[in-house]
Design an enzyme around this catalytic site. Structure first.
Site, short mmCIF file in Angstrom:
data_model
loop_
_atom_site.label_atom_id
_atom_site.label_comp_id
_atom_site.label_asym_id
_atom_site.label_seq_id
_atom_site.Cartn_x
_atom_site.Cartn_y
_atom_site.Cartn_z
N ASP A 8 72.05 64.38 94.37
CA ASP A 8 72.35 63.72 93.09
C ASP A 8 71.53 62.45 92.88
O ASP A 8 72.06 61.37 92.62
CB ASP A 8 73.85 63.42 93.02
CG ASP A 8 74.68 64.69 93.02
OD1 ASP A 8 74.80 65.31 91.96
OD2 ASP A 8 75.16 65.09 94.10
N HIS A 10 69.36 62.24 90.39
CA HIS A 10 69.39 62.12 88.92
C HIS A 10 68.26 61.24 88.40
O HIS A 10 68.46 60.38 87.54
CB HIS A 10 70.74 61.57 88.45
CG HIS A 10 71.86 62.54 88.59
ND1 HIS A 10 72.06 63.58 87.71
CD2 HIS A 10 72.84 62.66 89.52
CE1 HIS A 10 73.11 64.29 88.07
NE2 HIS A 10 73.61 63.76 89.19
N ASP A 47 70.21 68.33 91.87
CA ASP A 47 70.06 67.23 90.92
C ASP A 47 69.09 66.16 91.40
O ASP A 47 69.38 64.96 91.34
CB ASP A 47 71.42 66.61 90.57
CG ASP A 47 72.26 67.52 89.69
OD1 ASP A 47 71.74 68.55 89.22
OD2 ASP A 47 73.45 67.22 89.48
N HIS A 83 72.03 69.92 86.86
CA HIS A 83 71.23 69.17 85.89
C HIS A 83 69.77 69.62 85.87
O HIS A 83 69.15 69.62 84.80
CB HIS A 83 71.30 67.67 86.18
CG HIS A 83 72.53 67.01 85.64
ND1 HIS A 83 72.54 66.26 84.48
CD2 HIS A 83 73.80 66.99 86.09
CE1 HIS A 83 73.76 65.81 84.25
NE2 HIS A 83 74.54 66.24 85.22
N HIS A 160 75.87 72.98 95.84
CA HIS A 160 76.06 71.98 94.78
C HIS A 160 77.34 72.36 94.06
O HIS A 160 77.32 72.96 92.98
CB HIS A 160 74.86 71.99 93.84
CG HIS A 160 74.79 70.81 92.91
ND1 HIS A 160 74.30 69.59 93.29
CD2 HIS A 160 75.14 70.67 91.61
CE1 HIS A 160 74.34 68.76 92.27
NE2 HIS A 160 74.86 69.38 91.23
N HIS A 193 76.92 67.35 94.07
CA HIS A 193 77.58 67.49 92.77
C HIS A 193 78.61 66.39 92.54
O HIS A 193 78.44 65.60 91.61
CB HIS A 193 78.19 68.87 92.59
CG HIS A 193 78.67 69.12 91.18
ND1 HIS A 193 77.94 68.77 90.07
CD2 HIS A 193 79.82 69.67 90.71
CE1 HIS A 193 78.61 69.10 88.98
NE2 HIS A 193 79.76 69.64 89.34
N HIS A 195 80.19 62.81 92.79
CA HIS A 195 79.56 61.54 93.12
C HIS A 195 80.49 60.66 93.95
O HIS A 195 80.85 59.56 93.56
CB HIS A 195 79.11 60.81 91.85
CG HIS A 195 77.94 61.46 91.18
ND1 HIS A 195 77.19 60.83 90.22
CD2 HIS A 195 77.38 62.69 91.34
CE1 HIS A 195 76.23 61.64 89.80
NE2 HIS A 195 76.33 62.79 90.47
#
Length: 257
Positions: A8, A10, A47, A83, A160, A193, A195
């Site tokens: 993650d 991102h 992600d 994502h 995930h 996935h 957080h």
């Protein structure tokens, strides 16, 4: 043997330029830490990007970081997350793989997952991607686990997905599966996935761990987490969470009545 577990990241997720820059710098900082720690390989459980089609700036920075790892002979294994995997099946992860910068571990065919063997350590890695709306649950329902469970040696399963055993009370309205959807007999289950930072060992399965985001992805996460981080694990399953702190966080509360 020693490896890093990120998830993650991102990258490209913030609209504010300064925060967007910090998310990229967090990835660069984690790469620097991993090189200094002399890890053998890195796994990223979904992600890496915030979108299947990241900006040129974000892509340039990620390519630079992955090349640094390649130059140090640190292999990178990735699964797409909800994502960075589009409904059409497109993902920038495949472009990075074509460039020789990483390996997309997600290979799902005839209801089976392929196993990848890390050339230097002999560690065996398999992984299931994440999909929008949790649609990967249908892949788990049809997954033939027999080939995965037959493999011997040190094994890592990347996923995930939020497991029921880790479901926070505030999210108890979410439908999710328990650990029995995963293949048994793996040593380390590398999650992504949700957080939050969590880990737990299960009989017949091994150590399941979520490292949390590499950098907070919204204001609430900045207040709650202050900074992101990742795990470093060895072949004895000694695990430590490594914070990636770039800035101090000061929370100010105002009475607006």
């Amino acid at each position: 043997m020693k490896f890093a577990h990120l998830s993650d990241c991102h990258i490209g997720g913030w609209r504010e330029e300064e925060l967007k820059r910090l998310s990229i710098e967090s990835f660069s900082k984690s790469v620097e830490i991993c090189i200094n720690e002399k890890i053998d390989f890195m796994i990223i459980s979904g992600d890496l990007f915030n979108t299947p089609y990241p900006t040129t700036d974000a892509l340039e920075e990620v390519v630079h970081c992955l090349r640094r790892l390649r130059d140090e002979d640190i292999r990178v294994y990735i699964i797409p997350g909800s994502h960075d995997y589009s409904p059409s099946g497109k993902t920038m992860i495949n472009v990075l793989e074509k460039a020789g910068l990483c390996v997309n571990v997600f290979r799902f065919k005839d209801n089976k997952l392929q196993i990848f063997v890390d050339k230097e350590t002999g560690v065996k890695i398999a992984g299931m991607c994440g999909l929008r709306g949790g649609l990967e649950k249908f892949n788990y329902k049809t997954l033939d686990k027999s080939n995965l469970e037959r493999e011997d040696g040190f094994k890592i399963f990347m996923f995930h997905y939020l497991l029921k055993e880790f479901l926070p009370k505030k999210l108890d309205m979410i439908e999710c599966d328990d650990i029995t959807v995963f293949p048994k007999g793996f040593d380390y289950y590398a999650g992504g996935h949700p957080h939050f930072i969590a880990k737990k060992t299960f009989d017949n399965y091994g150590l399941v761990a979520y490292p949390g985001p590499l950098f907070p992805n919204n204001i609430v996460e900045i207040e709650e987490l202050n900074n992101g981080g990742f795990y470093i694990i060895d072949d004895k399953l000694n695990i430590k969470h490594v914070p990636v702190k770039l800035k101090d966080v000061i929370c100010l509360n105002f009475n607006a009545d």
